[in-house]
Design an enzyme around this catalytic site. Structure first.
Site, PDB file in Angstrom:
ATOM      1  N   THR A  13       0.815  -1.219   0.000  1.00 20.60           N
ATOM      2  CA  THR A  13       0.000   0.000   0.000  1.00 20.60           C
ATOM      3  C   THR A  13       0.852   1.275   0.000  1.00 20.60           C
ATOM      4  O   THR A  13       0.323   2.368  -0.177  1.00 20.60           O
ATOM      5  CB  THR A  13      -0.890   0.027   1.264  1.00 20.60           C
ATOM      6  OG1 THR A  13      -0.034  -0.218   2.394  1.00 20.60           O
ATOM      7  CG2 THR A  13      -1.971  -1.040   1.203  1.00 20.60           C
ATOM      8  N   GLY A  14       2.168   1.157   0.205  1.00 24.24           N
ATOM      9  CA  GLY A  14       3.037   2.332   0.330  1.00 24.24           C
ATOM     10  C   GLY A  14       3.471   2.885  -1.017  1.00 24.24           C
ATOM     11  O   GLY A  14       3.047   2.422  -2.080  1.00 24.24           O
ATOM     12  N   THR A  15       4.336   3.882  -0.968  1.00 20.15           N
ATOM     13  CA  THR A  15       4.813   4.545  -2.186  1.00 20.15           C
ATOM     14  C   THR A  15       5.555   3.563  -3.094  1.00 20.15           C
ATOM     15  O   THR A  15       5.306   3.493  -4.305  1.00 20.15           O
ATOM     16  CB  THR A  15       5.764   5.711  -1.793  1.00 20.15           C
ATOM     17  OG1 THR A  15       5.070   6.544  -0.872  1.00 20.15           O
ATOM     18  CG2 THR A  15       6.184   6.523  -2.995  1.00 20.15           C
ATOM     19  N   SER A  38       0.287  -3.428   6.710  1.00 20.83           N
ATOM     20  CA  SER A  38       0.196  -3.450   8.176  1.00 20.83           C
ATOM     21  C   SER A  38      -1.135  -4.051   8.621  1.00 20.83           C
ATOM     22  O   SER A  38      -2.077  -4.168   7.820  1.00 20.83           O
ATOM     23  CB  SER A  38       0.309  -2.017   8.710  1.00 20.83           C
ATOM     24  OG  SER A  38      -0.925  -1.366   8.524  1.00 20.83           O
ATOM     25  N   SER A  41      -4.273  -2.360   7.438  1.00 14.90           N
ATOM     26  CA  SER A  41      -4.796  -2.585   6.084  1.00 14.90           C
ATOM     27  C   SER A  41      -5.282  -4.017   5.884  1.00 14.90           C
ATOM     28  O   SER A  41      -6.093  -4.278   4.989  1.00 14.90           O
ATOM     29  CB  SER A  41      -3.690  -2.324   5.043  1.00 14.90           C
ATOM     30  OG  SER A  41      -3.198  -1.028   5.189  1.00 14.90           O
ATOM     31  N   LEU A  85       8.642  -2.666   2.571  1.00 17.53           N
ATOM     32  CA  LEU A  85       8.253  -2.439   3.968  1.00 17.53           C
ATOM     33  C   LEU A  85       8.977  -1.243   4.557  1.00 17.53           C
ATOM     34  O   LEU A  85      10.152  -1.003   4.258  1.00 17.53           O
ATOM     35  CB  LEU A  85       8.602  -3.658   4.817  1.00 17.53           C
ATOM     36  CG  LEU A  85       7.613  -4.813   4.823  1.00 17.53           C
ATOM     37  CD1 LEU A  85       8.180  -5.980   5.620  1.00 17.53           C
ATOM     38  CD2 LEU A  85       6.275  -4.374   5.399  1.00 17.53           C
ATOM     39  N   CYS A 163      17.801   4.860  -2.828  1.00 18.27           N
ATOM     40  CA  CYS A 163      17.476   5.417  -4.155  1.00 18.27           C
ATOM     41  C   CYS A 163      18.588   6.332  -4.704  1.00 18.27           C
ATOM     42  O   CYS A 163      18.932   6.272  -5.890  1.00 18.27           O
ATOM     43  CB  CYS A 163      16.147   6.170  -4.093  1.00 18.27           C
ATOM     44  SG  CYS A 163      15.848   7.015  -2.533  1.00 18.27           S
ATOM     45  N   GLY A 195      10.400  10.207  -2.152  1.00 16.75           N
ATOM     46  CA  GLY A 195      11.429   9.400  -1.504  1.00 16.75           C
ATOM     47  C   GLY A 195      11.192   9.227  -0.016  1.00 16.75           C
ATOM     48  O   GLY A 195      11.771   8.345   0.610  1.00 16.75           O
ATOM     49  N   HIS A 260      15.341  12.070  -8.209  1.00 12.50           N
ATOM     50  CA  HIS A 260      16.421  12.650  -7.413  1.00 12.50           C
ATOM     51  C   HIS A 260      17.517  13.175  -8.342  1.00 12.50           C
ATOM     52  O   HIS A 260      17.993  12.461  -9.230  1.00 12.50           O
ATOM     53  CB  HIS A 260      17.052  11.590  -6.502  1.00 12.50           C
ATOM     54  CG  HIS A 260      16.154  11.091  -5.406  1.00 12.50           C
ATOM     55  ND1 HIS A 260      14.943  11.666  -5.077  1.00 12.50           N
ATOM     56  CD2 HIS A 260      16.309  10.054  -4.535  1.00 12.50           C
ATOM     57  CE1 HIS A 260      14.403  11.017  -4.063  1.00 12.50           C
ATOM     58  NE2 HIS A 260      15.198  10.030  -3.729  1.00 12.50           N
TER      59      HIS A 260
HETATM   60  N1  LIG Z   1      10.092   6.029  -1.524  1.00  9.71           N
HETATM   61  C1  LIG Z   1      11.248   5.796  -2.139  1.00  9.71           C
HETATM   62  O1  LIG Z   1      11.614   6.463  -3.128  1.00  9.71           O
HETATM   63  C2  LIG Z   1      12.171   4.696  -1.630  1.00  9.71           C
HETATM   64  C3  LIG Z   1      13.305   4.421  -2.390  1.00  9.71           C
HETATM   65  C4  LIG Z   1      14.161   3.387  -1.991  1.00  9.71           C
HETATM   66  C5  LIG Z   1      13.862   2.671  -0.852  1.00  9.71           C
HETATM   67  N2  LIG Z   1      12.771   2.976  -0.104  1.00  9.71           N
HETATM   68  C6  LIG Z   1      12.498   2.140   1.068  1.00  9.71           C
HETATM   69  O2  LIG Z   1      11.364   1.323   0.776  1.00  9.71           O
HETATM   70  C7  LIG Z   1      10.588   1.103   1.959  1.00  9.71           C
HETATM   71  C8  LIG Z   1       9.161   1.586   1.745  1.00  9.71           C
HETATM   72  O3  LIG Z   1       9.189   3.002   1.517  1.00  9.71           O
HETATM   73  P1  LIG Z   1       7.883   3.807   1.114  1.00  9.71           P
HETATM   74  O4  LIG Z   1       8.398   5.120   0.679  1.00  9.71           O
HETATM   75  O5  LIG Z   1       7.048   3.002   0.190  1.00  9.71           O
HETATM   76  O6  LIG Z   1       7.142   3.913   2.546  1.00  9.71           O
HETATM   77  P2  LIG Z   1       5.587   4.154   2.853  1.00  9.71           P
HETATM   78  O7  LIG Z   1       4.933   4.882   1.747  1.00  9.71           O
HETATM   79  O8  LIG Z   1       5.555   4.738   4.220  1.00  9.71           O
HETATM   80  O9  LIG Z   1       4.977   2.645   2.921  1.00  9.71           O
HETATM   81  C9  LIG Z   1       5.295   1.766   3.965  1.00  9.71           C
HETATM   82  C10 LIG Z   1       4.597   0.427   3.792  1.00  9.71           C
HETATM   83  O10 LIG Z   1       4.915  -0.407   4.927  1.00  9.71           O
HETATM   84  C11 LIG Z   1       3.692  -0.913   5.475  1.00  9.71           C
HETATM   85  N3  LIG Z   1       3.780  -1.123   6.920  1.00  9.71           N
HETATM   86  C12 LIG Z   1       3.903  -0.175   7.884  1.00  9.71           C
HETATM   87  N4  LIG Z   1       3.876  -0.766   9.099  1.00  9.71           N
HETATM   88  C13 LIG Z   1       3.738  -2.106   8.876  1.00  9.71           C
HETATM   89  C14 LIG Z   1       3.646  -3.245   9.722  1.00  9.71           C
HETATM   90  N5  LIG Z   1       3.673  -3.124  11.033  1.00  9.71           N
HETATM   91  N6  LIG Z   1       3.515  -4.461   9.165  1.00  9.71           N
HETATM   92  C15 LIG Z   1       3.478  -4.596   7.821  1.00  9.71           C
HETATM   93  N7  LIG Z   1       3.540  -3.556   6.960  1.00  9.71           N
HETATM   94  C16 LIG Z   1       3.675  -2.330   7.497  1.00  9.71           C
HETATM   95  C17 LIG Z   1       2.646   0.140   5.151  1.00  9.71           C
HETATM   96  O11 LIG Z   1       1.356  -0.444   5.226  1.00  9.71           O
HETATM   97  P3  LIG Z   1       0.023   0.420   5.673  1.00  9.71           P
HETATM   98  O12 LIG Z   1      -0.394   1.209   4.450  1.00  9.71           O
HETATM   99  O13 LIG Z   1      -0.959  -0.640   6.042  1.00  9.71           O
HETATM  100  O14 LIG Z   1       0.428   1.298   6.806  1.00  9.71           O
HETATM  101  C18 LIG Z   1       3.058   0.508   3.720  1.00  9.71           C
HETATM  102  O15 LIG Z   1       2.588  -0.451   2.817  1.00  9.71           O
HETATM  103  C19 LIG Z   1      11.308   1.838   3.097  1.00  9.71           C
HETATM  104  O16 LIG Z   1      12.121   0.925   3.759  1.00  9.71           O
HETATM  105  C20 LIG Z   1      12.114   2.893   2.345  1.00  9.71           C
HETATM  106  O17 LIG Z   1      13.244   3.308   3.061  1.00  9.71           O
HETATM  107  C21 LIG Z   1      11.906   3.945  -0.480  1.00  9.71           C
END
Ligand SMILES: NC(=O)c1ccc[n+]([C@@H]2O[C@H](COP(=O)([O-])OP(=O)(O)OC[C@H]3O[C@@H](n4cnc5c(N)ncnc54)[C@H](OP(=O)(O)O)[C@@H]3O)[C@@H](O)[C@H]2O)c1
Length: 370
Positions: A13-15, A38, A41, A85, A163, A195, A260
Site C-alpha cells: 500500500t506504500g509509495t 500493516s 490494512s 516495507l 534510491c 522518496g 532525485h
Molecule cells: N520512496 C522511495 O523512493 C524509496 C526508495 C528506496 C527505498 N525505499 C524504502 O522502501 C521502503 C518503503 O518506503 P515507502 O516510501 O514506500 O514507505 P511508505 O509509503 O511509508 O509505505 C510503507 C509500507 O509499509 C507498510 N507497513 C507499515 N507498518 C507495517 C507493519 N507493522 N507491518 C506490515 N507492513 C507495514 C505500510 O502499510 P500500511 O499502508 O498498512 O500502513 C506501507 O505499505 C522503506 O524501507 C524505504 O526506506 C523507499
C-alpha cells in the site's frame, strides 16, 4: 520461454508498493499473487486499504485483492516476494516491534522464500548481497553461501540500495570498470518528496523551501557505495568493500514529486585522469548483464548522456528508459577533483521498485529462482 512467476508484495500500500503494483501488472513474466501491509490494512481490499498516489489508475487485477498481514504463511505460494516495507518494521533494527507486528523480512528468508528488499535493514549484513542490478549483479554469487548458512533450498534475501546511491553507482561503476579505482567521490543530492514515502514531509515544510537534512541518508550513500563498487573474495563467501575510496554525501529534500538530482565530483587514482570526452564515451557505451541477458525491464541505455547545458531535469528526464535509465548531464572538468557531472534517477522506479523487478529478472535468467 521462462515460466510466469507468482509474486507477492510486502508494503503493497506504500509509495514503493504502489510502484511495484504498476510495474508488475504490466509485466509479462510476473503475476501478482499476494499483497501484504500493516494490520491496519489487512483484511481490506487493496482499493480500500490504499491511498493511491500514482498518475495511472490502480490496475484491475489488484483492486479487489485482499491485503494480508506480512507473515510468510500468506506468501508460501509465491515464487518471488518483493518488500517495500517501512524500515521500522522490516526487521533487525526494530526487532521488538517486528516481533509484535510480525513483519520481519528474515522470517521470509527462514521460510525458504526468495525475497528482494527495498528496506535498509539487512543491507549491511555480511551474508546479504546489496545489489544495484546495472552495477554489481556479480554479487548474486554470494547466494550459494547464504543458502548454505541458512540451510535453504530455494529461498534467499537480496537487498537493493538506497534510491540516491542507486543512481550514483551506475555511472561510477562504468567509470571504475574503464579507468580503475576512484579515490574521491563528493555528491550533493536534491531529493524528491516521494522518496520519503506517504505522507512523508508535510507541505508546510517543503513548499517554497529546501530541507538540508534527510535522516540517515548521507551515511547510507557513503557506506553502500563501498559495498556495491567493491568485490567478493575468491570463494564468494565475503564482500570485499572498497578501502581506498573516500565518499562524502550531502543530502537535501526539495519540492519535486519524483526524481532525485545529484551533483557528483570525482577523482581517479589514475594519472593522468581521463578526459571529459573519454568519460562521456564510457558512460554512453556502458552495457550491463541485464541488457546482455535480455531482461525485459532493462533499458536500451543504462546511462543516457545529455549534452544540453541545462539537463537533466526531473520533470523532463525522469521517465527516460521508462524510469530505468540514469540521465547524466553537464559532464565537465572539476577544479578541485577531476570530473564533475549532474545525474537524475527516478527514485521509485530505478531507485526502488524497478530495481527489485530487474533483480528478479536477472535472478531468473541466472537460474536462481526455482
Ligand atoms: N520512496 C522511495 O523512493 C524509496 C526508495 C528506496 C527505498 N525505499 C524504502 O522502501 C521502503 C518503503 O518506503 P515507502 O516510501 O514506500 O514507505 P511508505 O509509503 O511509508 O509505505 C510503507 C509500507 O509499509 C507498510 N507497513 C507499515 N507498518 C507495517 C507493519 N507493522 N507491518 C506490515 N507492513 C507495514 C505500510 O502499510 P500500511 O499502508 O498498512 O500502513 C506501507 O505499505 C522503506 O524501507 C524505504 O526506506 C523507499
Amino acid at each position: 520461454m521462462s515460466r510466469v512467476l507468482k509474486v507477492g508484495i510486502l508494503g503493497a500500500t506504500g509509495t514503493v508498493g504502489q510502484r511495484f503494483i504498476l510495474l508488475l501488472s504490466q509485466h509479462p513474466g510476473f503475476t501478482i499473487h499476494a499483497l501484504g501491509a500493516s494490520p491496519r490494512s489487512a483484511g481490506k481490499t487493496y482499493v480500500k486499504a490504499t491511498k493511491w498516489k500514482m498518475s495511472q489508475a490502480i490496475p484491475a487485477e489488484a483492486r479487489e485483492m485482499v491485503v494480508q498481514t506480512c507473515e510468510p504463511q500468506y506468501f508460501n505460494e509465491c515464487d518471488v516476494v518483493f518488500s517495500g516495507l517501512d524500515a521500522d518494521v522490516a526487521g533487525d533494527i526494530g526487532k521488538c516491534l517486528c516481533f509484535i507486528l510480525r513483519a520481519d523480512e528474515m522470517a521470509f528468508l527462514k521460510a525458504d522464500l526468495a525475497l528482494f528488499s527495498n528496506a535498509k535493514n539487512y543491507r549491511t549484513h555480511a551474508d546479504v548481497p546489496l545489489i544495484v542490478p546495472m552495477a554489481n549483479p556479480s554479487h548474486f554469487s554470494l547466494l550459494n553461501h547464504q543458502r548454505s548458512n541458512y540451510k535453504l533450498s530455494k529461498g534467499f534475501l537480496v537487498t537493493n540500495a538506497n534510491c540516491s546511491t542507486t543512481g550514483m553507482v551506475i555511472p561510477l561503476k562504468a567509470l571504475q570498470d574503464a579507468f580503475g579505482p576512484l579515490s574521491k567521490i563528493m555528491v550533493t543530492t536534491m531529493q524528491a518528496v516521494s522518496g520519503a514515502g506517504y505522507p512523508g514531509v508535510s507541505s508546510l515544510d517543503i513548499m517554497d523551501n529546501v530541507v538540508p537534512h534527510i535522516g540517515g541518508e548521507e551515511s547510507k550513500m557513503e557506506w553502500e557505495t563501498l559495498k556495491i563498487l567493491g568485490g567478493l573474495n575468491q570463494d564468494a563467501t565475503e564482500f570485499d568493500l572498497l578501502k581506498t575510496t573516500k565518499v562524502s554525501a550531502t543530502c537535501n529534500r526539495v519540492p519535486v514529486i519524483d526524481g532525485h538530482t545529484e551533483c557528483v565530483s570525482i577523482e581517479f587514482e589514475r594519472r593522468p585522469a581521463p578526459s571529459v570526452e573519454e568519460v562521456i564515451k564510457v558512460m554512453e557505451n556502458y552495457r550491463t548483464e541485464a541488457q546482455e541477458l535480455g531482461c525485459y525491464s532493462a533499458p536500451e541505455q543504462a546511462i543516457i548522456v545529455s549534452r544540453d547545458e541545462d539537463r537533466p531535469q526531473p520533470r523532463l528526464d525522469r521517465e527516460n528508459g521508462k524510469g530505468y535509465s540514469v540521465t547524466v548531464g553537464r559532464v565537465r572538468e572539476c577544479n578541485v577533483f577531476d570530473i564533475k557531472f549532474t545525474l537524475l534517477v527516478h527514485n521509485t522506479v530505478l531507485g526502488a521498485a524497478g530495481s527489485g523487478v530487474l533483480l528478479a529478472e536477472l535472478a531468473q535468467k541466472k537460474g536462481l529462482i526455482v
